[in-house]
Design a protein around this motif. Structure first.
Motif, short mmCIF file in Angstrom:
data_model
loop_
_atom_site.label_atom_id
_atom_site.label_comp_id
_atom_site.label_asym_id
_atom_site.label_seq_id
_atom_site.Cartn_x
_atom_site.Cartn_y
_atom_site.Cartn_z
N GLN A 1 57.38 57.65 37.59
CA GLN A 1 57.65 58.30 36.24
C GLN A 1 56.83 57.26 35.31
N LYS A 2 57.19 55.93 35.29
CA LYS A 2 56.92 55.20 34.19
C LYS A 2 55.60 54.84 34.35
N THR A 3 54.76 54.84 35.55
CA THR A 3 53.56 54.15 35.79
C THR A 3 52.27 55.51 35.83
N GLN A 4 51.93 55.91 34.67
CA GLN A 4 51.18 57.15 34.84
C GLN A 4 49.69 56.60 34.63
N THR A 5 49.20 55.58 34.56
CA THR A 5 47.97 55.06 34.78
C THR A 5 47.64 54.45 35.99
N LEU A 6 46.48 54.53 36.52
CA LEU A 6 45.97 54.06 37.83
C LEU A 6 46.55 52.42 37.91
N ILE A 7 45.91 51.63 36.96
CA ILE A 7 46.28 50.16 36.95
C ILE A 7 47.82 49.84 36.68
N GLU A 8 48.61 50.49 36.15
CA GLU A 8 50.01 50.25 36.33
C GLU A 8 50.77 50.53 37.47
N ARG A 9 50.09 51.84 38.11
CA ARG A 9 50.77 52.34 39.42
C ARG A 9 50.45 51.44 40.53
N MET A 10 49.16 50.87 40.53
CA MET A 10 48.98 49.99 41.58
C MET A 10 49.58 48.65 41.62
N ALA A 11 49.82 48.31 40.33
CA ALA A 11 50.52 46.99 40.15
C ALA A 11 52.06 47.09 40.36
N VAL A 12 52.65 48.20 39.95
CA VAL A 12 54.08 48.37 40.23
C VAL A 12 54.43 48.63 41.60
N ASP B 1 46.26 46.76 46.65
CA ASP B 1 45.34 45.35 45.96
C ASP B 1 43.99 45.75 45.78
N ARG B 2 43.38 46.59 46.77
CA ARG B 2 42.03 46.72 46.30
C ARG B 2 41.95 47.77 45.26
N TRP B 3 42.82 48.76 45.16
CA TRP B 3 42.75 49.71 44.16
C TRP B 3 43.29 49.09 42.72
N PHE B 4 43.92 48.14 42.87
CA PHE B 4 44.40 47.43 41.40
C PHE B 4 43.05 46.80 40.85
N GLU B 5 42.45 46.07 41.80
CA GLU B 5 41.20 45.36 41.28
C GLU B 5 40.30 46.37 41.19
N TYR B 6 40.15 47.56 41.43
CA TYR B 6 39.15 48.37 41.25
C TYR B 6 39.72 48.99 39.67
N ALA B 7 40.93 49.13 39.32
CA ALA B 7 41.28 49.52 38.18
C ALA B 7 41.07 48.58 37.08
N CYS B 8 41.42 47.36 37.47
CA CYS B 8 41.05 46.25 36.49
C CYS B 8 39.68 46.17 35.87
N LYS B 9 38.74 46.17 36.99
CA LYS B 9 37.44 46.34 36.60
C LYS B 9 36.92 47.47 35.88
N GLN B 10 37.63 48.75 36.02
CA GLN B 10 37.51 49.78 35.09
C GLN B 10 38.19 49.72 33.81
N ASN B 11 39.08 48.68 33.46
CA ASN B 11 39.56 48.53 32.37
C ASN B 11 39.30 47.38 31.70
N LYS B 12 38.37 46.82 32.35
CA LYS B 12 37.93 45.41 32.01
C LYS B 12 38.93 44.25 31.88
N GLU B 13 39.82 44.25 32.73
CA GLU B 13 40.92 43.43 32.84
C GLU B 13 40.66 42.49 33.77
N ASP B 14 41.23 41.11 33.45
CA ASP B 14 41.39 40.23 34.55
C ASP B 14 42.57 40.74 35.38
#
Length: 271
Positions: free
Chosen positions: A150-161, A212-225
């Motif tokens: 419920q808390k993680t409604q974005t891809l980057i947060e879901r893959m991290a958490v 990990d693979r899709w967290f890295e993908y989301a980081c690139k999409q969000n221009k985040e390290d």
């Protein structure tokens, strides 16, 4: 068959075995390229978990303790607790495919494969419960994993958490459970549980790897390290990495964690 709409129905299905039958039918069609991806689909925010009608939900501190594993009740409590984690993980994997639309097909391949694994894991544990005269739903459960979704409604947060924090914590915890069981007197149910836990541990490395693979993908999409991982975990689990902890170094490295990340998690050099 509409991809997201059918996933929504599967996630909402309360009876576990009805859910599995529906999933397998859907998965066959997906693998045969018979699904249509609705381009403007709007996923629903789920207020309650699908197991609400099957299990009594209580705060985490009220869930029965898994203490004496030489007793039938102790074994049922442990098996039920692990089965609930695996059951929650089924819906988490399905929700990962349902909630985040218009991603590469490989993303959906990955999370539907994870869902299939989690169903198999749940069934292994459920069969052991049944041998002890119990079933899923007999013991109170908590909502922690559902609340994480419920808390993680974005891809980057879901893959991290979910895969990189919660499931990765399982990579650390499972060997400790196995060690505890190994120190007990031989027992047929515990022997079978050890076999199941070893299967789960091996396969869940690949689940964290997918995260990990899709967290890295989301980081690139969000221009985040990738270091944003620690900010996200601190946001939802402020004491998550406060204390030094035992970690399963080899499993975490295989799953995509770097040595610098493991140093931050374990509070010491581990590789």
């Amino acid at each position: 068959m509409n991809f997201y709409s059918e996933l929504e129905k599967i996630i909402k299905t309360q009876n576990p075995h009805d859910k599995f039958v529906r999933f397998y039918s859907f998965y066959d069609k997906y693998q045969n390229n018979e699904c249509i991806f609705e381009q403007n689909f709007e996923p629903e925010f789920f207020e309650e978990p699908s197991y609400e009608g099957v299990c009594k939900i209580v705060p985490p501190q009220v869930v029965p303790k898994r203490t004496n594993l030489t007793t039938k009740d102790g074994q049922i409590n442990l098996l039920h607790a692990i089965a609930h984690i695996e059951y929650s993980a089924i819906d988490l994997a399905l929700d990962a495919a349902y909630r985040f639309i218009n991603l590469p097909k490989e993303y959906y391949d990955d999370w539907l494969e994870v869902a299939e694994d989690e169903i198999r894991h749940f069934k292994m544990l459920e069969s052991l419960l049944e041998r002890l005269g119990a079933k899923y739903g007999d013991i109170e459960v908590h909502n922690s994993l559902f609340e994480a979704s419920q808390k993680t409604q974005t891809l980057i947060e879901r893959m991290a958490v979910v895969p990189r924090y919660l499931e990765a914590n399982g990579l650390d915890a499972t060997p400790l459970i196995l060690k505890k069981i190994d120190n007990l007197q031989k027992d047929e149910i515990l022997d079978e549980l050890v076999k199941s836990l070893n299967v789960i541990l091996e396969e869940e490395v690949s689940h964290v790897q997918k995260g990990d693979r899709w967290f890295e993908y989301a980081c690139k999409q969000n221009k985040e390290d990738k270091s944003v991982y620690f900010e996200i975990i601190d946001k939802y689990y402020p004491q998550g990495f406060d204390r030094a902890r035992h970690i399963n170094k080899d499993a975490r490295l295989e799953a995509g964690f770097s040595c610098s990340e493991l140093k931050n998690i374990a509070h010491k050099n581990v590789c």
